[in-house]
Design an enzyme around this catalytic site. Structure first.
Site, PDB file in Angstrom:
ATOM      1  N   HIS A  59      -5.701  -4.776 -15.789  1.00  0.00           N
ATOM      2  CA  HIS A  59      -7.094  -5.210 -15.780  1.00  0.00           C
ATOM      3  C   HIS A  59      -8.016  -4.060 -15.388  1.00  0.00           C
ATOM      4  CE1 HIS A  59     -10.457  -7.439 -13.583  1.00  0.00           C
ATOM      5  NE2 HIS A  59     -10.530  -7.939 -14.807  1.00  0.00           N
ATOM      6  N   HIS A 107     -17.668  -2.593 -17.567  1.00  0.00           N
ATOM      7  CA  HIS A 107     -17.624  -4.025 -17.287  1.00  0.00           C
ATOM      8  C   HIS A 107     -19.009  -4.641 -17.146  1.00  0.00           C
ATOM      9  CE1 HIS A 107     -17.550  -7.638 -14.725  1.00  0.00           C
ATOM     10  NE2 HIS A 107     -16.441  -7.913 -15.379  1.00  0.00           N
TER      11      HIS A 107
HETATM   12  O1  G3P Z   1     -10.995 -10.461 -19.555  1.00  0.00           O
HETATM   13  C1  G3P Z   1     -10.313 -11.189 -18.600  1.00  0.00           C
HETATM   14  C2  G3P Z   1     -10.877 -10.814 -17.310  1.00  0.00           C
HETATM   15  O2  G3P Z   1     -11.022  -9.440 -17.347  1.00  0.00           O
HETATM   16  C3  G3P Z   1     -12.181 -11.460 -17.103  1.00  0.00           C
HETATM   17  O3  G3P Z   1     -12.777 -10.956 -16.008  1.00  0.00           O
HETATM   18  O4  G3P Z   1     -14.978 -10.163 -15.405  1.00  0.00           O
HETATM   19  O5  G3P Z   1     -13.016  -8.693 -15.183  1.00  0.00           O
HETATM   20  O6  G3P Z   1     -13.926  -9.204 -17.413  1.00  0.00           O
HETATM   21  P1  G3P Z   1     -13.711  -9.681 -16.020  1.00  0.00           P
HETATM   22 CA    CA Z   2     -12.409  -8.299 -18.968  1.00  0.00          CA
END
Ligand code: G3P
Ligand code: CA
Length: 351
Positions: A36, A78
């Site tokens: 992530h 992000h």
């Molecule tokens: O894309 C899945 C997850 O990454 C969603 O959370 O806010 O980190 O994009 P975010």
């Molecule tokens: Ca994401």
């Protein structure tokens, strides 16, 4: 997108190696470890160095959020704003009251440095990145980096780009075309597309179909129900999409793990041929993380969005060390005189 529900399940049953650990995932294979924002618990998020570390820690897939600049280039970022993760405030005055990515050119964004947030630092013990600076990568640089890594190392690291809201047809088209240009065209490459905007998920799916691609699409959101059926909340449109609706245009769902993500939800999604990926796994205590991962592995979660790739990898290894080998696989091992049951991953590690 993939629409081969019966075929996928049937193939998994026939293709499982004789000594494979049993998983409750849709494919029957080990869950995906999805890095992530890179190794974002350790190094600045959304940087090539962070992605490189995540791959070296064992990630199957690396995840970037994709934004667009004022001059139409895709970059990895992000937030709507550049302020949280870069030094933009030191270098530029605010524009339109802030630091929106869409208000800056690619050249301006390339002059920034990505800074560590949360538990991340600027270095990781024993790791020297091949990319020495913490720039904001373009999407093309990201794709090139993963491609080069796979080519050099003989790996199959996948990608999981998110078209970050506000989504647009221009941005979606550019994402899909870039994936095609760089050869990320098939779900067999562990590659996915994702978005919180369920109309955009449909658009991405149609776009890749038009280009002859077969990349899996995931609709993101929060688990809920509509008239007793499981659904995923699309906060962009303020409405729920039922799993059966999502199954008409997507291959999976990516859901917030702390809101009603249960074994029952996963089973309902699997019954419709949908994978379930949970976000975000971010416990730092190894024992607590291990317990949490093992719970979701038992439930059959198909993928972990994690900030700490190594902890997810360790949990899968632990599961494989303790999970019982099913009798048809165990029998020949016993007959062959093995003192203990051996296990093997069914999904090839990326690195
Ligand atoms: O894309 C899945 C997850 O990454 C969603 O959370 O806010 O980190 O994009 P975010
Ligand atoms: Ca994401």
């Amino acid at each position: 997108m993939i629409r081969t529900i019966v075929t996928v399940a049937g193939f998994a049953a026939f293709a499982a190696p004789a000594f494979a650990t049993t998983y409750n995932t849709l494919s029957g294979e080990a869950p995906l470890v999805i890095a992530h924002r890179g190794a974002s618990g350790y190094l600045p998020e959304h940087t090539l160095a962070g992605y490189e570390l995540a791959i070296k820690l064992g990630a199957d897939v690396v995840e970037p959020d994709v934004a667009i600049t004022s001059d139409g280039h895709l970059v990895i970022m992000h937030d709507d704003s550049l302020a949280r993760t870069t030094n933009v405030e030191d270098l530029f005055a605010p524009r339109n009251g802030g630091y929106a990515t869409t208000d800056f050119t690619l050249a301006e964004i390339k002059s920034l440095t990505v800074e560590p947030t949360g538990t991340a630092s600027t270095s990781y013990p024993g790791f020297t990145p091949s990319v020495s600076t913490f720039e904001v990568p373009t999407f093309e640089e990201f794709l090139t980096f993963v491609n080069d890594y796979n080519e050099t190392n003989g790996t199959n690291v996948g990608i999981y780009p998110e078209s970050k809201p506000v989504s647009s047809t221009e941005k979606n088209q550019k994402i899909v075309e870039a994936m095609k240009t760089y050869g990320f065209t098939a779900s067999t490459q562990n590659s996915y597309l994702q978005t919180f905007d369920h109309l955009a998920a449909q658009e991405l799916s149609a776009m890749e179909d038009d280009l002859g691609m077969d990349v899996a699409v995931a609709a993101l959101g929060y688990v809920g129900t509509v008239d007793g059926e499981y659904a995923v909340y699309d906060y962009i449109h303020g409405s729920y999409s039922t799993l059966s609706e999502i199954a008409t245009y997507a291959d999976g769902v990516g859901v917030y793990k702390n809101a009603k993500l249960t074994a029952e939800f996963i089973a309902a999604a699997h019954a419709l041929g949908l994978e379930v990926h949970g976000w975000t796994f971010n416990l730092t205590d190894p024992d607590a993380a291990m317990e949490q991962y093992l719970t979701y592995i038992g439930w059959g979660l198909d993928g972990f969005f994690t900030n700490y790739t190594d902890l997810a990898v360790a949990a899968i290894a632990k599961y494989e060390a303790v999970a019982p080998v099913p009798l048809p696989a165990a029998l020949p091992m016993l007959l062959a005189g093995f003192g203990a049951f051996g296990v093997a991953r069914t999904r090839r590690r990326a690195a």
